[in-house]
Design an enzyme around this catalytic site. Sequence first.
Site, mmCIF file in Angstrom:
data_model
loop_
_atom_site.group_PDB
_atom_site.id
_atom_site.type_symbol
_atom_site.label_atom_id
_atom_site.label_comp_id
_atom_site.label_asym_id
_atom_site.label_seq_id
_atom_site.Cartn_x
_atom_site.Cartn_y
_atom_site.Cartn_z
ATOM 1 N N CYS A 183 0.817 -1.223 0.000
ATOM 2 C CA CYS A 183 0.000 0.000 0.000
ATOM 3 C C CYS A 183 0.848 1.270 0.000
ATOM 4 C CB CYS A 183 -0.895 0.029 1.223
ATOM 5 S SG CYS A 183 -2.038 -1.337 1.287
ATOM 6 N N HIS A 210 -8.890 2.876 -2.802
ATOM 7 C CA HIS A 210 -7.490 2.680 -2.417
ATOM 8 C C HIS A 210 -6.834 1.694 -3.389
ATOM 9 C CE1 HIS A 210 -3.932 1.694 -0.247
ATOM 10 N NE2 HIS A 210 -4.426 0.794 0.577
ATOM 11 N N CYS A 247 -1.135 2.538 6.724
ATOM 12 C CA CYS A 247 -0.719 1.202 7.147
ATOM 13 C C CYS A 247 -0.342 0.386 5.916
ATOM 14 C CB CYS A 247 -1.812 0.518 7.958
ATOM 15 S SG CYS A 247 -3.369 0.296 7.096
HETATM 16 C C1 LIG Z 1 -14.681 -5.571 1.927
HETATM 17 C C2 LIG Z 1 -14.605 -6.220 0.545
HETATM 18 C C3 LIG Z 1 -14.310 -7.702 0.663
HETATM 19 C C4 LIG Z 1 -15.968 -6.010 -0.128
HETATM 20 O O1 LIG Z 1 -15.851 -6.455 -1.438
HETATM 21 P P1 LIG Z 1 -17.139 -6.615 -2.360
HETATM 22 O O2 LIG Z 1 -18.067 -7.605 -1.753
HETATM 23 O O3 LIG Z 1 -16.677 -6.793 -3.737
HETATM 24 O O4 LIG Z 1 -17.786 -5.165 -2.196
HETATM 25 P P2 LIG Z 1 -19.029 -4.530 -2.864
HETATM 26 O O5 LIG Z 1 -18.684 -3.194 -3.345
HETATM 27 O O6 LIG Z 1 -19.671 -5.489 -3.838
HETATM 28 O O7 LIG Z 1 -19.988 -4.338 -1.617
HETATM 29 C C5 LIG Z 1 -20.675 -5.425 -1.010
HETATM 30 C C6 LIG Z 1 -22.105 -4.974 -0.753
HETATM 31 O O8 LIG Z 1 -22.073 -3.869 0.126
HETATM 32 C C7 LIG Z 1 -22.721 -2.754 -0.463
HETATM 33 N N1 LIG Z 1 -21.976 -1.562 -0.042
HETATM 34 C C8 LIG Z 1 -20.636 -1.381 -0.097
HETATM 35 N N2 LIG Z 1 -20.317 -0.192 0.426
HETATM 36 C C9 LIG Z 1 -21.474 0.377 0.800
HETATM 37 C C10 LIG Z 1 -21.774 1.613 1.406
HETATM 38 N N3 LIG Z 1 -20.846 2.501 1.718
HETATM 39 N N4 LIG Z 1 -23.070 1.881 1.662
HETATM 40 C C11 LIG Z 1 -24.025 0.983 1.357
HETATM 41 N N5 LIG Z 1 -23.792 -0.195 0.782
HETATM 42 C C12 LIG Z 1 -22.518 -0.486 0.510
HETATM 43 C C13 LIG Z 1 -22.666 -3.011 -1.950
HETATM 44 O O9 LIG Z 1 -23.700 -2.363 -2.627
HETATM 45 C C14 LIG Z 1 -22.821 -4.507 -2.010
HETATM 46 O O10 LIG Z 1 -24.191 -4.800 -1.839
HETATM 47 P P3 LIG Z 1 -24.871 -6.047 -2.594
HETATM 48 O O11 LIG Z 1 -24.186 -7.270 -2.037
HETATM 49 O O12 LIG Z 1 -26.304 -5.933 -2.212
HETATM 50 O O13 LIG Z 1 -24.590 -5.836 -4.043
HETATM 51 C C15 LIG Z 1 -13.479 -5.545 -0.318
HETATM 52 O O14 LIG Z 1 -13.851 -4.228 -0.633
HETATM 53 C C16 LIG Z 1 -12.156 -5.557 0.374
HETATM 54 O O15 LIG Z 1 -11.496 -6.594 0.432
HETATM 55 N N6 LIG Z 1 -11.698 -4.393 0.906
HETATM 56 C C17 LIG Z 1 -10.427 -4.281 1.566
HETATM 57 C C18 LIG Z 1 -9.363 -4.035 0.567
HETATM 58 C C19 LIG Z 1 -7.987 -4.162 1.191
HETATM 59 O O16 LIG Z 1 -7.709 -5.077 1.941
HETATM 60 N N7 LIG Z 1 -7.118 -3.227 0.888
HETATM 61 C C20 LIG Z 1 -5.806 -3.215 1.426
HETATM 62 C C21 LIG Z 1 -5.847 -2.520 2.714
HETATM 63 S S1 LIG Z 1 -4.381 -2.784 3.619
#
Ligand SMILES: CC(C)(COP(=O)(O)OP(=O)(O)OC[C@H]1O[C@@H](n2cnc3c(N)ncnc32)[C@H](O)[C@@H]1OP(=O)(O)O)[C@@H](O)C(=O)NCCC(=O)NCCS
Length: 398
Positions: free
Chosen positions: A94, A347, A378
């Site tokens: 990151c 990100h 981080c």
């Molecule tokens: C958390 C994570 C697994 C979610 O992935 P995903 O399932 O593809 O995410 P989506 O965008 O499809 O969101 C999942 C659901 O939440 C909903 N949603 C996401 N953010 C939302 C918000 N802010 N408000 C309302 N709904 C939200 C989406 O609409 C989706 O709904 P659905 O299932 O009804 O379609 C993924 O974003 C992730 O791994 N994040 C961390 C990334 C990371 O580790 N980065 C490095 C950091 S060190």
Amino acid sequence: MARELRDVAFVDGVRTPFGKAGGVYAHTRADDLVIRCIRELLRRNPQLPPERVDEVAIAATTQIGDQGLTIGRTAALLAGLPKSVPGYAIDRMCAGAMTAVTTVASGIAFGAYDVAIAGGVEHMGRHPMGEGVDPNPRILAEKLVDPSALVMGATAENLHDRIPGISKERADAYAYASQQKTAKAYAAGYLQPDLVSVATRDPEQGWGLATVDEAPRPDTSMGRLATLKTPFRPHGKVTAGNAAGLNDGATAAIIAAEDVARELGLPVGMRLVSYAFTGVEPEVMGFGPIPSTEKALRQAGLTINDIGLFELNEAFAVQVLAFLDHFGIADDDPRVNPWGGAIAVGHPLASSGVRLMTQLSRHFAQRPDVRYGLTAMCIGIGMGGTVIWENPAWEGNR
Ligand SMILES: CC(C)(COP(=O)(O)OP(=O)(O)OC[C@H]1O[C@@H](n2cnc3c(N)ncnc32)[C@H](O)[C@@H]1OP(=O)(O)O)[C@@H](O)C(=O)NCCC(=O)NCCS
């Protein structure tokens, strides 16, 4: 030979609008995203003769395919820089772009370069997190780290375990505020100057132009956030709503010796004060920015109270809240991420460090009352990175 360290300036930075992984940039190459940023920097800064660029350092976490082949060098060539300009690739997950900046900045301070370009790219749609990794079995067999350390969302759940005071509701409230702040910043036109539009092409929908971030959800609500699944643990606290998402995007910045920037007539957006990277337990990698910030403050002879603006990467709400609790800063302190953060805009891993810096430099221009600002994030496998900057427009200098 006696050497004098030189002051290092952050001249200018740009980024592509950040897309959702597999979204607007599904059919765009990763290297084309960062090439677009480099070309835009040169276009916006015509005072910089391209042959004066001494180095191009570009970060990517997954350095294969269109993010491989020593991307700093290939991106420099494809951006039209003279063939005499060298380049290289950087990886610190990151904090790739952050490390690209601190690395070339150190070269500038030492006198090896006058001007460099540093940035990062991550196309998480084309290169999902963990693509092609082959962790040494000893890492787990010898229990060097907990297995959860390799899944960033699981490390965020571990942070919640360690700090029970950070409830899911508090993390959601922080995430909601990030979305609101980003929406307000967009409405005020504060984020747009950082963005370079990208032409896109989709086999079905034809040509398009990406001009704004794809991920923000200005319409989200606390009620909706409360209903989201916790993908990293049954009945956990980390959701798609209080974590940064999976994104595609790139950033780049011009870093120069301050005297050379002034000689060339380039703007001096920020002056580098200090930087530090530190390691923590990999299974709670979100703690990383705490010791890196303490170290960077110590090196600068500053305290946290000297910092007037914070640009903290929001990998996960819990991880920002852990930082704020440690330093005794309120969740809604107006100095922290005033225009929102990664929970809203996204990100794309190795690119984000320069997004934080570019945004801080825009704040500095608007805030002559602030002398020092801090960018921190981080980093996977248990690290944190912090860079402290001084505002050249600080009114005390006048
Ligand atoms: C958390 C994570 C697994 C979610 O992935 P995903 O399932 O593809 O995410 P989506 O965008 O499809 O969101 C999942 C659901 O939440 C909903 N949603 C996401 N953010 C939302 C918000 N802010 N408000 C309302 N709904 C939200 C989406 O609409 C989706 O709904 P659905 O299932 O009804 O379609 C993924 O974003 C992730 O791994 N994040 C961390 C990334 C990371 O580790 N980065 C490095 C950091 S060190």
